[in-house]
Write a protein that holds these residues in place. Structure first.
Motif, PDB file in Angstrom:
ATOM      1  N   ASP A 115       0.812  -1.226   0.000  1.00  0.00           N
ATOM      2  CA  ASP A 115       0.000   0.000   0.000  1.00  0.00           C
ATOM      3  C   ASP A 115       0.838   1.265   0.000  1.00  0.00           C
ATOM      4  OD1 ASP A 115      -2.330  -1.231  -0.133  1.00  0.00           O
ATOM      5  OD2 ASP A 115      -3.034  -0.811   1.893  1.00  0.00           O
ATOM      6  N   HIS A 116       1.956   1.228   0.728  1.00  0.00           N
ATOM      7  CA  HIS A 116       2.756   2.443   0.865  1.00  0.00           C
ATOM      8  C   HIS A 116       4.232   2.156   0.687  1.00  0.00           C
ATOM      9  CE1 HIS A 116      -0.937   3.798   2.744  1.00  0.00           C
ATOM     10  NE2 HIS A 116      -0.563   4.995   2.346  1.00  0.00           N
TER      11      HIS A 116
ATOM     12  N   PRO B 288       4.326  16.689   7.620  1.00  0.00           N
ATOM     13  CA  PRO B 288       3.748  17.686   6.721  1.00  0.00           C
ATOM     14  C   PRO B 288       2.579  17.114   5.919  1.00  0.00           C
ATOM     15  CG  PRO B 288       5.934  17.008   6.009  1.00  0.00           C
ATOM     16  CD  PRO B 288       5.691  16.339   7.291  1.00  0.00           C
TER      17      PRO B 288
ATOM     18  N   VAL C 182       1.841  13.423   3.137  1.00  0.00           N
ATOM     19  CA  VAL C 182       2.868  12.371   3.221  1.00  0.00           C
ATOM     20  C   VAL C 182       2.233  11.008   3.481  1.00  0.00           C
ATOM     21  CG1 VAL C 182       4.799  13.825   3.896  1.00  0.00           C
ATOM     22  CG2 VAL C 182       3.289  12.917   5.640  1.00  0.00           C
TER      23      VAL C 182
ATOM     24  N   LYS D 270      -0.358  10.253   5.889  1.00  0.00           N
ATOM     25  CA  LYS D 270      -0.745   9.922   7.276  1.00  0.00           C
ATOM     26  C   LYS D 270      -2.144   9.303   7.299  1.00  0.00           C
ATOM     27  CE  LYS D 270      -0.282  14.168   8.615  1.00  0.00           C
ATOM     28  NZ  LYS D 270       0.132  14.796   7.360  1.00  0.00           N
TER      29      LYS D 270
ATOM     30  N   HIS E 162       2.611   3.804  -6.974  1.00  0.00           N
ATOM     31  CA  HIS E 162       1.242   4.002  -6.481  1.00  0.00           C
ATOM     32  C   HIS E 162       0.453   5.059  -7.226  1.00  0.00           C
ATOM     33  CE1 HIS E 162       2.114   1.447  -3.068  1.00  0.00           C
ATOM     34  NE2 HIS E 162       3.267   2.071  -2.971  1.00  0.00           N
TER      35      HIS E 162
ATOM     36  N   LYS F 119      -2.746   4.505  -9.828  1.00  0.00           N
ATOM     37  CA  LYS F 119      -4.036   4.946  -9.258  1.00  0.00           C
ATOM     38  C   LYS F 119      -4.716   5.945 -10.191  1.00  0.00           C
ATOM     39  CE  LYS F 119      -5.374   7.423  -5.153  1.00  0.00           C
ATOM     40  NZ  LYS F 119      -4.796   8.016  -3.957  1.00  0.00           N
TER      41      LYS F 119
ATOM     42  N   GLU G 264       0.511  14.250  -7.160  1.00  0.00           N
ATOM     43  CA  GLU G 264      -0.606  13.408  -7.614  1.00  0.00           C
ATOM     44  C   GLU G 264      -1.562  14.223  -8.496  1.00  0.00           C
ATOM     45  OE1 GLU G 264      -2.643  11.502  -4.404  1.00  0.00           O
ATOM     46  OE2 GLU G 264      -3.713  10.148  -5.739  1.00  0.00           O
TER      47      GLU G 264
HETATM   48  P1  ADP Z   1      -1.951  13.366   4.745  1.00  0.00           P
HETATM   49  O1  ADP Z   1      -3.026  12.734   5.546  1.00  0.00           O
HETATM   50  O2  ADP Z   1      -0.602  13.121   5.313  1.00  0.00           O
HETATM   51  O3  ADP Z   1      -2.182  14.812   4.469  1.00  0.00           O
HETATM   52  P2  ADP Z   1      -2.861  11.565   2.671  1.00  0.00           P
HETATM   53  O4  ADP Z   1      -2.909  10.351   3.506  1.00  0.00           O
HETATM   54  O5  ADP Z   1      -4.174  12.200   2.360  1.00  0.00           O
HETATM   55  O6  ADP Z   1      -1.905  12.655   3.308  1.00  0.00           O
HETATM   56  O7  ADP Z   1      -2.080  11.201   1.322  1.00  0.00           O
HETATM   57  C1  ADP Z   1      -2.174  11.896   0.118  1.00  0.00           C
HETATM   58  C2  ADP Z   1      -1.968  10.969  -1.042  1.00  0.00           C
HETATM   59  O8  ADP Z   1      -0.620  10.569  -1.115  1.00  0.00           O
HETATM   60  C3  ADP Z   1      -2.781   9.685  -0.915  1.00  0.00           C
HETATM   61  O9  ADP Z   1      -3.384   9.440  -2.142  1.00  0.00           O
HETATM   62  C4  ADP Z   1      -1.755   8.617  -0.606  1.00  0.00           C
HETATM   63  O10 ADP Z   1      -2.132   7.399  -1.150  1.00  0.00           O
HETATM   64  C5  ADP Z   1      -0.497   9.167  -1.258  1.00  0.00           C
HETATM   65  N1  ADP Z   1       0.720   8.731  -0.529  1.00  0.00           N
HETATM   66  C6  ADP Z   1       1.397   9.426   0.400  1.00  0.00           C
HETATM   67  N2  ADP Z   1       2.467   8.735   0.841  1.00  0.00           N
HETATM   68  C7  ADP Z   1       2.480   7.579   0.186  1.00  0.00           C
HETATM   69  C8  ADP Z   1       3.353   6.424   0.190  1.00  0.00           C
HETATM   70  N3  ADP Z   1       4.416   6.350   0.988  1.00  0.00           N
HETATM   71  N4  ADP Z   1       3.058   5.410  -0.626  1.00  0.00           N
HETATM   72  C9  ADP Z   1       1.967   5.475  -1.429  1.00  0.00           C
HETATM   73  N5  ADP Z   1       1.136   6.511  -1.515  1.00  0.00           N
HETATM   74  C10 ADP Z   1       1.374   7.562  -0.718  1.00  0.00           C
END
Ligand code: ADP
Length: 782
Positions: A344-345, A378, A381, A383, A527, A531, A567
């Motif tokens: 996933d990440h 930040p 990323v 979270k 990813h 997506k 993205e």
């Molecule tokens: P935050 O909550 O930190 O502001 P998000 O969880 O909303 O950020 O993430 C924003 C986008 O970035 C999402 O679509 C997520 O899938 C993607 N993303 C961020 N870090 C990663 C990672 N390490 N691997 C895959 N996708 C990531």
């Protein structure tokens, strides 16, 4: 009896009514609309100050003329003296009053004394309770008979309804002579029948007239009960039919028939019984069960029109819906979890490690109290998305609570049920939505909680997040405790600076640093691009984004610690490509859509070859060759000219080529083009470091980024200052630069021009200096 003392005035103002008959001992609501009646209310009831002034004579069966000037109509001979208990006025749709009058006794009009503005008459009181004998003879037999029927009627009603219980008491406590009037007012009778009873001045006559009405009512009730008794069989039949119908929906048989039957059941008031059954079947704790049973008892006694009825019902429905004992089983396969998290990440090793630790402990110990993890980093990323992925890994339900801007503590703890429009807090609402008591709750943006006159929501969160207390979390709306200890709370924040210390103390902080360029490239290819392709209905056969293009987007079009804007840019590219692909498909179908036979085709071609030869050539060139490769030019075409390239130089020139402090580094004309010479290298590193600092990245990320940058320079054979290799070399170089910065800063502290820049540089330098400077550490170690 107090009522034996009823003595009405000999002169009574008369209220002329046409609908409804007021009998002694009952209360009736009359609408007052005609001018004479309105005058009576205004000048007698609203002005009068004594109890006597509230006693009026109600004459039934008499239509009052609308205008005051019209003559008084013929008045019914016998009326009821009554006391006005309530007067309500309204202007809509026209001025009128509503009177609630309780009947006292019968009277007879002797003489009308005046007609205007409202009629007043001299009256003679007919009922006198003190005359009632409870006597012997025929009357006694009649009254006994009447009493027997009355008791029989009351016993057929539901005694748990308070009015019925009251009536049962009244039957025993009131003189039997008053019962015909009271019961005639309660049972279903027509206006005419009521008039006859009013006119029956003699007791014997009154009993004789009421007994048949009573018997009729009893018979009616018996019939109703008989049909009700046969109803369970009907229900069974319906129950037997329903599943059949649901599973095999017979064509032609409208489905709504079923729902109509259900609605009818509801109308009968069965839903309260259903609710009671549900409460008994719900496996809730004893304390909650007690409260529910108490509330359902109250609900049964409440008239449906009361606003509290809906409130109590909503409350009970929530209690039934809450997952007191419902939970999902955790998926505790460590290997599968690791694979899932990795797929996933990308990166985020520290975070994934923590989740795996949690899983491992859960595997060994069953009832681990939920630790409260807080991801700090930040924006963009990952979270939030990692929280979702943790829930997926554990096989738990996921629920996100956005706390940004919440400044009312009832948002967390709910409102007390005494308030209009009260509702439970977000925690309880979330539990109701997910339907299990062990979900993963993501408390998003805890650092953006506000404060207001309505309390401090952060303080309300303290109880929720404390594993020692949250097993008995009490929502104000619920007013009974709910066990939150099985819930896995995850909080996210951009900074810890704005989180209150007490709240911070409850949480285990996990830093989620920003990504460096190489990581961003990996994330986008693993990813983000797949997506976005899926979102836009594209396939890798239609679009190709090479690594160089991603690198270009990252360095020239985005400047962020996370990947959100990256993205978005990829999304923009996909949209542009989707247009091209759709256009080319349209052309392809157009050309293949017009089928012609071979012969015809050849002829046509021969005819049209000359004229269309040029057009054909351009058409063939138009559809893009698949896959469309996104290169530098395509990027420029779709996203516009690079946003950051120029600014990069300018900003660095102003930030790093600062006249005072850094000029001591020698040739610090930081042009940052690729012709880096040895004397520029430290400056470039500092420039890069400075930029990273501005992108809100953590020290760990910065270190990695510098290291990578250093390695790239090495690959490009950019001569570096010291001969030492690896990170050590970078550190050494940095420490040199830092020392010089520090020194420069000390030298230029009197310079006003750059005071601000110096201030920030000093702070960064100090941190870097104490963290990395080798000679700072060595004397200590020595
Ligand atoms: P935050 O909550 O930190 O502001 P998000 O969880 O909303 O950020 O993430 C924003 C986008 O970035 C999402 O679509 C997520 O899938 C993607 N993303 C961020 N870090 C990663 C990672 N390490 N691997 C895959 N996708 C990531």
């Amino acid at each position: 009896m107090g009522s034996t003392a009823i003595q009405i005035p000999s002169r009574l103002p008369l209220l002329l009514t046409n609908e409804g008959v007021l009998l002694p001992g009952s209360s009736v609501r009359f609408s007052v609309e005609t001018s004479r009646n309105i005058q009576l209310v205004k000048s007698r009831l609203l002005r009068g100050t004594s109890v006597k002034s509230t006693i009026i004579g109600v004459i039934p069966n008499t239509r009052d003329p609308d205008s005051e000037s019209d003559e008084l109509p013929h008045l019914h001979r016998i009326g009821t003296a009554g006391i006005a208990v309530q007067v309500v006025g309204s202007n809509w749709p026209k001025p009128h009053y509503t009177l609630l009058i309780t009947g006292l006794c019968r009277f007879q009009i002797v003489e009308v004394l005046k007609e205007k503005p409202y009629p007043v008459a001299e009256v003679e009181q007919l009922d006198r309770l003190e005359q009632y004998t409870n006597g012997i003879g025929q009357l006694s037999d009649l009254s006994q008979q009447f009493y027997k029927y009355a008791v029989q009627l009351v016993e057929m009603l539901d005694i748990s309804v308070p009015v019925v219980a009251k009536l049962r008491n009244l039957l025993d406590s009131l003189p039997k002579e008053t019962l015909p009037d009271i019961l005639a007012a309660i049972i279903r009778t027509s206006t005419n029948e009521k008039l006859q009873i009013l006119d029956a001045v003699g007791l014997e006559e009154r009993f004789k007239k009421t007994i048949p009405l009573l018997v009729r009512q009893i018979e009616g009730l018996k019939l109703l009960q008989k049909t009700r008794k046969s109803k369970p069989n009907d229900d069974k039949r319906i129950v037997a039919i329903r599943p059949f119908r649901r599973n095999n929906q017979v064509p032609g048989r409208p489905l709504y028939l079923d729902t109509v039957e259900e609605e009818d059941d509801d109308d009968d008031g069965d839903d309260i019984i259903m609710l009671e059954k549900k409460i008994k079947n719900t496996n809730m704790p004893e304390q909650a069960m007690k409260v529910c049973i108490k509330e359902i008892k109250r609900l049964k006694k409440m008239p449906q029109s009361m606003p509290e009825f809906a409130l109590t019902r909503n409350y009970l429905e929530l209690m039934v819906e809450l997952p007191w004992n419902k939970s999902t089983t955790d998926r505790l396969d460590l290997r599968a979890a690791r694979v899932l998290l990795d797929s996933d990440h990308y990166a985020m090793q520290k975070l994934k490690q923590r989740v795996l630790e949690y899983l491992a402990v859960r595997q060994l110990k069953n009832n681990l109290k939920g630790p409260i993890l807080c991801f700090v980093g930040p924006p963009g990323v990952g979270k939030t998305s990692v929280g979702r992925s943790i829930a997926k890994t554990l096989g738990r339900e996921f629920y996100r609570i956005a706390l940004g801007g919440v400044c009312d503590q009832s948002d967390i703890r709910g409102h007390r049920r005494t308030y209009v429009g009260s509702m439970p807090g977000r925690i309880i609402n979330g539990l109701k939505t997910v339907g299990v008591n062990n979900p993963v709750f993501l408390l998003d943006e805890v650092d953006k909680l506000g404060k207001s006159l309505q309390g401090d929501p952060a303080a309300a969160l303290l109880e929720v997040l404390d594993p020692e207390q949250n097993h008995s979390f009490t929502d104000h709306y619920l007013n009974v405790s709910f066990d939150l200890s099985q819930v896995l709370f995850i909080a996210t924040a951009n900074t810890t600076a704005t989180i209150s210390p007490a709240l911070l103390d409850r949480m285990e902080l996990i830093q989620v640093p920003g990504y460096i360029q190489e990581e961003k490239i990996e994330i986008s290819h693993r990813h983000l691009i797949p997506k976005q392709l899926e979102l836009h209905g594209l396939t890798p056969q239609q679009i190709q984004i090479p690594k160089e293009a991603t690198e270009g987007i990252i360095s020239r079009y985005t400047r962020e610690a996370g990947v959100r804007s990256l993205e978005r840019k990829i999304g923009a590219i996909c949209r542009a490509v989707a247009v091209k692909v759709a256009e080319s498909q349209h052309k392809a179908t157009n050309s293949s859509g017009t089928h012609v036979t071979e012969k015809e085709g050849k002829e046509r071609v021969r005819e049209e070859t000359k004229s269309e030869s040029i057009n054909d050539a351009t058409d063939l060139a138009l559809p893009p060759e698949m896959p469309i490769v996104i290169d530098r030019h395509a990027l420029k075409d779709i996203l516009g000219p690079p946003i950051y390239e120029m600014e990069h130089h300018q900003s660095l020139a102003t930030r790093i080529d600062i006249r005072c402090p850094l000029s001591h580094l020698g040739a610090l004309k930081c042009h940052l083009r690729h012709n880096i010479s040895a004397r520029h290298a430290p400056a470039q590193i500092l420039a890069h470091w400075w930029e990273l600092q501005h992108r809100l990245v953590s020290w760990g990320t910065m270190e990695r980024a510098l290291h990578n940058r250093w390695r790239r320079w090495q690959r490009q054979r950019v001569p570096m200052v010291p001969a030492a290799g690896g990170l050590q070399g970078t550190r050494h170089m940095l420490s040199q630069g830092v020392m010089m910065c520090l020194w420069s800063h000390l030298r230029c502290s009197s310079c006003r021009k750059c005071g601000q820049v110096c201030g920030s540089i000093r702070e960064c330098c100090m941190r870097l200096f104490f963290a990395w400077c080798p000679w700072w550490k060595s004397p200590r170690g020595a």
